[in-house]
Design an enzyme around this catalytic site. Structure first.
Site, PDB file in Angstrom:
ATOM      1  N   GLU A  28      -1.056  -5.640   8.638  1.00 35.72           N
ATOM      2  CA  GLU A  28      -0.391  -5.109   9.800  1.00 35.72           C
ATOM      3  C   GLU A  28      -1.025  -5.367  10.927  1.00 35.72           C
ATOM      4  O   GLU A  28      -2.372  -5.207  11.066  1.00 35.72           O
ATOM      5  CB  GLU A  28      -0.418  -3.490   9.426  1.00 35.72           C
ATOM      6  CG  GLU A  28       0.237  -3.282   8.157  1.00 35.72           C
ATOM      7  CD  GLU A  28       0.483  -1.630   7.951  1.00 35.72           C
ATOM      8  OE1 GLU A  28       0.113  -0.882   8.736  1.00 35.72           O
ATOM      9  OE2 GLU A  28       1.063  -1.246   6.861  1.00 35.72           O
ATOM     10  N   ASP A  54      -1.177  -6.222  -0.376  1.00 33.64           N
ATOM     11  CA  ASP A  54      -1.454  -5.459   1.098  1.00 33.64           C
ATOM     12  C   ASP A  54      -2.825  -5.380   1.540  1.00 33.64           C
ATOM     13  O   ASP A  54      -3.741  -4.998   0.343  1.00 33.64           O
ATOM     14  CB  ASP A  54      -0.870  -4.233   1.112  1.00 33.64           C
ATOM     15  CG  ASP A  54       0.441  -4.113   1.918  1.00 33.64           C
ATOM     16  OD1 ASP A  54       0.540  -5.004   2.979  1.00 33.64           O
ATOM     17  OD2 ASP A  54       1.174  -3.138   1.987  1.00 33.64           O
ATOM     18  N   ASP A  86       0.734  -1.122   0.053  1.00 29.27           N
ATOM     19  CA  ASP A  86       0.089  -0.042  -0.093  1.00 29.27           C
ATOM     20  C   ASP A  86       0.989   1.126   0.002  1.00 29.27           C
ATOM     21  O   ASP A  86       0.232   2.377  -0.196  1.00 29.27           O
ATOM     22  CB  ASP A  86      -1.059   0.111   1.208  1.00 29.27           C
ATOM     23  CG  ASP A  86      -0.369  -0.112   2.569  1.00 29.27           C
ATOM     24  OD1 ASP A  86       0.768  -0.089   2.780  1.00 29.27           O
ATOM     25  OD2 ASP A  86      -1.163  -0.115   3.558  1.00 29.27           O
ATOM     26  N   SER A  87       2.236   1.045   0.167  1.00 28.57           N
ATOM     27  CA  SER A  87       3.014   2.091  -0.143  1.00 28.57           C
ATOM     28  C   SER A  87       2.944   2.713  -1.593  1.00 28.57           C
ATOM     29  O   SER A  87       3.428   3.797  -1.699  1.00 28.57           O
ATOM     30  CB  SER A  87       4.678   1.638   0.262  1.00 28.57           C
ATOM     31  OG  SER A  87       4.927   0.657  -0.814  1.00 28.57           O
ATOM     32  N   GLU A 133       9.334  -4.263  10.501  1.00 29.29           N
ATOM     33  CA  GLU A 133       9.619  -2.819   9.693  1.00 29.29           C
ATOM     34  C   GLU A 133      10.270  -2.236  11.028  1.00 29.29           C
ATOM     35  O   GLU A 133       9.721  -1.748  11.818  1.00 29.29           O
ATOM     36  CB  GLU A 133       8.609  -2.269   9.053  1.00 29.29           C
ATOM     37  CG  GLU A 133       8.643  -1.170   8.515  1.00 29.29           C
ATOM     38  CD  GLU A 133       7.819  -0.564   7.452  1.00 29.29           C
ATOM     39  OE1 GLU A 133       7.055  -1.408   7.146  1.00 29.29           O
ATOM     40  OE2 GLU A 133       8.081   0.551   6.926  1.00 29.29           O
TER      41      GLU A 133
HETATM   42  O1  KIV Z   1       3.609  -1.159   1.759  1.00 25.63           O
HETATM   43  C1  KIV Z   1       4.855  -1.684   1.375  1.00 25.63           C
HETATM   44  O2  KIV Z   1       5.358  -1.548   0.477  1.00 25.63           O
HETATM   45  C2  KIV Z   1       5.264  -2.454   2.560  1.00 25.63           C
HETATM   46  C3  KIV Z   1       6.587  -2.896   2.537  1.00 25.63           C
HETATM   47  C4  KIV Z   1       7.601  -1.727   2.659  1.00 25.63           C
HETATM   48  C5  KIV Z   1       6.876  -3.790   3.844  1.00 25.63           C
HETATM   49  O3  KIV Z   1       4.585  -2.673   3.478  1.00 25.63           O
END
Ligand code: KIV
Length: 262
Positions: free
Chosen positions: A113, A82, A43-44, A180
């Site tokens: 998460e 995610d 979700d980044s 993380e």
């Molecule tokens: O959203 C993401 O890319 C992540 C990773 C950096 C672990 O959760």
């Protein structure tokens, strides 16, 4: 790596697992051709692709759209998607709907998460045949509760609490856990305590694998300088040089040449 079974087996057999966060079809095609083990549709993407400050803007629909694009390019590699902000906190039925959307889009597994207060959701998804990867430490969806981007698990009490949560994630049936931004010693302790692989990002060298964002590891995000990021290529310079060369060629009339014209 094609399945969560292979992922789990690596804990005992090695080598360490390499995972990359990627969001688009072409990123996935590059990863399919590289010796990277698996792909996380993180979700980044809201931060990296959309320029948001946080990950809150991600929704099941947005995650499914990017998961579909990635899965089409991944060449059968393990794709994990995610769960977006609060999707695991609306009860089991909503979580099942979200997981269904992500797996229908092509994910083989989901990442969620945290654990406290939604152990039942993790367990239910796993028992429903949806492999779940846990995520602890500086989980970005809880950034306001943490008061900002702060390393988690510092001090004996916080470290013990992280170990407790990691064990709860394994007990719920998850096939692995991302750690993380936690002290390297705590990540090592969790890795030794669990029978499932740990994947670190800012968690030191003693985990069972590492994950980085595609743009970060390739130097395509030069402004982002977290301590854990290593640029394995100077992608930013490559892109800047290519764009400058195009602009100059157009300005000079060098492009297109005869052979590039109809
Ligand atoms: O959203 C993401 O890319 C992540 C990773 C950096 C672990 O959760």
């Amino acid at each position: 790596m094609k399945s969560v079974l292979e992922f789990k087996a690596r804990k005992a057999t090695g080598p360490k697992i390499s995972m990359v966060s990627a969001y688009t079809h072409w990123e996935a095609r590059f990863l399919a051709a590289a010796p990277v083990d698996c792909i996380l549709v993180g979700d980044s993407l809201t931060v990296v692709l959309d320029g948001e400050a946080q990950t809150f803007a991600a929704t099941p629909e947005i995650m499914a759209r990017h998961t579909r694009a990635v899965a089409r390019g991944a060449g059968g590699k393990l794709v994990i998607a995610d769960f977006p902000f609060l999707a695991a906190r609306k009860g089991i039925a909503a979580a099942v709907d979200c997981a269904a959307e992500l797996l229908r889009a092509g994910a083989h597994a989901v990442k969620i998460e945290g654990v406290d207060g939604h152990e039942d959701v993790l367990r239910h998804l796993v028992q429903s045949g949806v492999p779940v990867l846990g995520h602890l430490g500086l989980t970005p969806q809880s950034i306001h509760a943490f008061g900002g981007h702060k390393v988690q698990g510092k001090g004996a009490t916080a470290a013990a609490d992280l170990v407790r949560q990691a064990v709860a994630i394994e007990d719920a049936g998850c096939f692995g856990v991302v750690l993380e931004c936690i002290p390297a010693g705590v990540a090592m302790e969790i890795t030794a305590a669990l029978g499932i692989p740990t994947i670190g990002i800012g968690a030191g060298p003693d985990t069972d694998g590492q994950v980085l964002v595609f743009h970060d590891l390739l130097g395509l995000n030069p402004g982002f300088n977290a301590r854990y990021v290593r640029h394995f290529a100077d992608g930013g310079a490559l892109v800047a040089d290519g764009l400058a060369a195009f602009a100059q060629a157009v300005a000079k009339g060098d492009y297109p040449a005869k052979g590039e014209s109809y």
